[in-house]
Design a protein around this motif. Structure first.
Motif, PDB file in Angstrom:
ATOM      1  N   LEU A  42       0.830  -1.213   0.000  1.00 21.44           N
ATOM      2  CA  LEU A  42       0.000   0.000   0.000  1.00 21.44           C
ATOM      3  C   LEU A  42       0.863   1.261   0.000  1.00 21.44           C
ATOM      4  O   LEU A  42       0.496   2.271  -0.594  1.00 21.44           O
ATOM      5  N   GLU A  43       2.034   1.195   0.659  1.00 23.09           N
ATOM      6  CA  GLU A  43       2.939   2.353   0.691  1.00 23.09           C
ATOM      7  C   GLU A  43       3.486   2.653  -0.703  1.00 23.09           C
ATOM      8  O   GLU A  43       3.732   3.789  -1.050  1.00 23.09           O
ATOM      9  N   GLN A  44       3.689   1.582  -1.483  1.00 20.07           N
ATOM     10  CA  GLN A  44       4.357   1.746  -2.779  1.00 20.07           C
ATOM     11  C   GLN A  44       3.391   1.899  -3.940  1.00 20.07           C
ATOM     12  O   GLN A  44       3.797   2.256  -5.037  1.00 20.07           O
ATOM     13  N   ASP A  45       2.145   1.560  -3.737  1.00 17.49           N
ATOM     14  CA  ASP A  45       1.208   1.505  -4.861  1.00 17.49           C
ATOM     15  C   ASP A  45      -0.071   2.231  -4.479  1.00 17.49           C
ATOM     16  O   ASP A  45      -0.865   1.737  -3.684  1.00 17.49           O
ATOM     17  N   PHE A  46      -0.262   3.394  -5.075  1.00  9.65           N
ATOM     18  CA  PHE A  46      -1.423   4.207  -4.691  1.00  9.65           C
ATOM     19  C   PHE A  46      -2.675   3.833  -5.491  1.00  9.65           C
ATOM     20  O   PHE A  46      -3.720   4.433  -5.325  1.00  9.65           O
ATOM     21  N   GLY A  47      -2.532   2.849  -6.329  1.00 14.23           N
ATOM     22  CA  GLY A  47      -3.674   2.414  -7.137  1.00 14.23           C
ATOM     23  C   GLY A  47      -4.474   1.320  -6.462  1.00 14.23           C
ATOM     24  O   GLY A  47      -5.430   0.810  -7.048  1.00 14.23           O
ATOM     25  N   ILE A  48      -4.075   0.952  -5.250  1.00 13.48           N
ATOM     26  CA  ILE A  48      -4.801  -0.098  -4.538  1.00 13.48           C
ATOM     27  C   ILE A  48      -5.089   0.366  -3.113  1.00 13.48           C
ATOM     28  O   ILE A  48      -4.238   1.008  -2.487  1.00 13.48           O
ATOM     29  N   ALA A  49      -6.275   0.069  -2.626  1.00 22.65           N
ATOM     30  CA  ALA A  49      -6.684   0.495  -1.280  1.00 22.65           C
ATOM     31  C   ALA A  49      -7.018  -0.727  -0.447  1.00 22.65           C
ATOM     32  O   ALA A  49      -7.508  -1.730  -0.962  1.00 22.65           O
ATOM     33  N   MET A  50      -6.748  -0.613   0.846  1.00 22.05           N
ATOM     34  CA  MET A  50      -7.017  -1.730   1.765  1.00 22.05           C
ATOM     35  C   MET A  50      -8.498  -1.794   2.108  1.00 22.05           C
ATOM     36  O   MET A  50      -9.127  -0.776   2.380  1.00 22.05           O
ATOM     37  N   SER A  51      -9.029  -2.977   2.127  1.00 17.34           N
ATOM     38  CA  SER A  51     -10.369  -3.175   2.679  1.00 17.34           C
ATOM     39  C   SER A  51     -10.209  -3.343   4.190  1.00 17.34           C
ATOM     40  O   SER A  51      -9.527  -4.262   4.649  1.00 17.34           O
ATOM     41  N   VAL A  52     -10.792  -2.437   4.953  1.00 17.83           N
ATOM     42  CA  VAL A  52     -10.691  -2.507   6.418  1.00 17.83           C
ATOM     43  C   VAL A  52     -11.870  -3.338   6.933  1.00 17.83           C
ATOM     44  O   VAL A  52     -13.030  -2.969   6.753  1.00 17.83           O
ATOM     45  N   SER A  53     -11.550  -4.478   7.558  1.00 25.46           N
ATOM     46  CA  SER A  53     -12.585  -5.410   7.996  1.00 25.46           C
ATOM     47  C   SER A  53     -13.228  -4.975   9.313  1.00 25.46           C
ATOM     48  O   SER A  53     -12.663  -4.177  10.067  1.00 25.46           O
ATOM     49  N   VAL A  54     -14.375  -5.554   9.570  1.00 23.29           N
ATOM     50  CA  VAL A  54     -15.025  -5.417  10.872  1.00 23.29           C
ATOM     51  C   VAL A  54     -14.670  -6.669  11.669  1.00 23.29           C
ATOM     52  O   VAL A  54     -14.641  -7.764  11.107  1.00 23.29           O
ATOM     53  N   THR A  55     -14.377  -6.526  12.957  1.00 21.09           N
ATOM     54  CA  THR A  55     -14.098  -7.711  13.775  1.00 21.09           C
ATOM     55  C   THR A  55     -14.638  -7.561  15.191  1.00 21.09           C
ATOM     56  O   THR A  55     -14.751  -6.434  15.700  1.00 21.09           O
ATOM     57  N   THR A  56     -14.918  -8.702  15.805  1.00 18.67           N
ATOM     58  CA  THR A  56     -15.313  -8.702  17.226  1.00 18.67           C
ATOM     59  C   THR A  56     -14.096  -8.957  18.117  1.00 18.67           C
ATOM     60  O   THR A  56     -14.233  -8.986  19.333  1.00 18.67           O
ATOM     61  N   ARG A  57     -12.907  -9.165  17.505  1.00 19.96           N
ATOM     62  CA  ARG A  57     -11.691  -9.363  18.304  1.00 19.96           C
ATOM     63  C   ARG A  57     -11.312  -8.049  18.997  1.00 19.96           C
ATOM     64  O   ARG A  57     -11.536  -6.967  18.453  1.00 19.96           O
ATOM     65  N   ALA A  58     -10.714  -8.171  20.194  1.00 20.74           N
ATOM     66  CA  ALA A  58     -10.256  -6.973  20.918  1.00 20.74           C
ATOM     67  C   ALA A  58      -9.041  -6.385  20.200  1.00 20.74           C
ATOM     68  O   ALA A  58      -8.235  -7.133  19.641  1.00 20.74           O
ATOM     69  N   PRO A  59      -8.900  -5.061  20.205  1.00 17.87           N
ATOM     70  CA  PRO A  59      -7.724  -4.450  19.560  1.00 17.87           C
ATOM     71  C   PRO A  59      -6.428  -4.882  20.239  1.00 17.87           C
ATOM     72  O   PRO A  59      -6.382  -5.032  21.458  1.00 17.87           O
ATOM     73  N   ARG A  60      -5.381  -5.106  19.431  1.00 17.09           N
ATOM     74  CA  ARG A  60      -4.043  -5.351  19.991  1.00 17.09           C
ATOM     75  C   ARG A  60      -3.412  -3.996  20.312  1.00 17.09           C
ATOM     76  O   ARG A  60      -3.834  -2.978  19.759  1.00 17.09           O
ATOM     77  N   PRO A  61      -2.376  -4.004  21.166  1.00 12.94           N
ATOM     78  CA  PRO A  61      -1.697  -2.722  21.443  1.00 12.94           C
ATOM     79  C   PRO A  61      -1.254  -2.080  20.129  1.00 12.94           C
ATOM     80  O   PRO A  61      -0.681  -2.758  19.274  1.00 12.94           O
ATOM     81  N   GLY A  62      -1.569  -0.820  19.976  1.00 14.36           N
ATOM     82  CA  GLY A  62      -1.145  -0.093  18.776  1.00 14.36           C
ATOM     83  C   GLY A  62      -2.170  -0.116  17.651  1.00 14.36           C
ATOM     84  O   GLY A  62      -2.069   0.672  16.708  1.00 14.36           O
ATOM     85  N   GLU A  63      -3.129  -1.005  17.714  1.00 18.38           N
ATOM     86  CA  GLU A  63      -4.134  -1.052  16.645  1.00 18.38           C
ATOM     87  C   GLU A  63      -5.134   0.100  16.819  1.00 18.38           C
ATOM     88  O   GLU A  63      -5.521   0.432  17.944  1.00 18.38           O
ATOM     89  N   VAL A  64      -5.541   0.664  15.693  1.00 17.88           N
ATOM     90  CA  VAL A  64      -6.417   1.831  15.720  1.00 17.88           C
ATOM     91  C   VAL A  64      -7.745   1.481  15.046  1.00 17.88           C
ATOM     92  O   VAL A  64      -7.760   0.923  13.942  1.00 17.88           O
TER      93      VAL A  64
END
Ligand code: 5GP
Length: 223
Positions: A42-64
């Motif tokens: 994603l850093e190198q290729d601006f023609g592709i975007a990440m699909s951000v999933s929905v989850t019931t898992r608890a966030p890990r440290p640092g996850e936003v």
């Protein structure tokens, strides 16, 4: 950041021509390096975007929330499913994960390809829904030792979570042959380069270059 214009970075265009967006699916057992690979791509290729999933898992440290995942409780997740707002969903390692449909459609509409970090169940469901648009890549670790080491030293998960993920790794790896491409992540840079090569070639597929027929018609008329 300025936008490079290499052939692998032309978003919805290929050689200046419009084309159909693709859905690049990355699957692997946890700890095979898929998240790092996705981030670097994603850093190198601006023609592709990440699909951000929905989850019931608890966030890990640092996850936003909203960047790494949309973190929701089970009731909210189930409502999304009931409302038909998820393109696919699955239970993985005891938690629910799903792909919000609207964001994917928005990215495709703006001419960007979409990158999915989802498991084999999600890959199967997406393939069922959009067989012509899905490109599936499976990432394998070079050895069982490497995978175990990566999971144990990630230091973000408790020992019981690590044990559950190791047990789940075999179940994920069993589906490797359902993928169009398989990369062995023994060297991250080489793996990334191979992933970029796959993406570049898939973007150039005749079936994705929707403007070609018109171009050829014009060419033939001019001859
Ligand atoms: P993690 O909890 O380590 O972030 O992810 C665990 C697994 O769930 C990974 O294999 C990841 O690919 C998968 N996963 C993440 N989001 C989704 C999703 O939206 N759908 C499906 N089917 N799997 C997902």
């Amino acid at each position: 950041m300025s936008r490079a214009t290499t052939s692998a970075d032309t978003g919805g265009k290929s050689g200046g021509l419009a084309r159909r967006g693709l859905l690049l699916v990355l699957s692997s057992p946890s700890g095979a390096g898929k998240t790092t690979l996705s981030r670097k791509l994603l850093e190198q290729d601006f023609g592709i975007a990440m699909s951000v999933s929905v989850t019931t898992r608890a966030p890990r440290p640092g996850e936003v929330d909203g960047r790494d995942y949309h973190f929701r409780d089970v009731a909210a997740f189930e409502k999304l499913g009931d409302d038909g707002a998820l393109l696919e969903w699955a239970r993985v390692h005891g938690n629910l994960y799903g792909t919000p449909a609207a964001a994917v459609m928005e990215q495709l509409a703006t001419g960007r390809d979409v990158l999915f970090d989802i498991d084999w169940q999600g890959a199967q469901q997406l393939t069922g829904k959009a067989p012509a648009d899905v490109v599936r890549v499976f990432i394998l670790p070079p050895s069982a030792e490497t995978l175990r080491h990566r999971l144990e030293t990630r230091a973000q998960d408790k020992p019981d979570v690590v044990a559950r993920r190791l047990a789940g790794a075999a179940a994920e790896i069993e589906h490797w042959a359902e993928y169009d491409y398989v990369l062995v992540n023994s060297d991250l840079d080489m793996c990334l380069e191979n992933l970029r090569t796959i993406l570049a070639a898939e973007r150039l597929k005749r079936s994705r270059q929707t403007a070609l027929a018109g171009l050829v018609e014009g060419l033939l008329k001019g001859l």
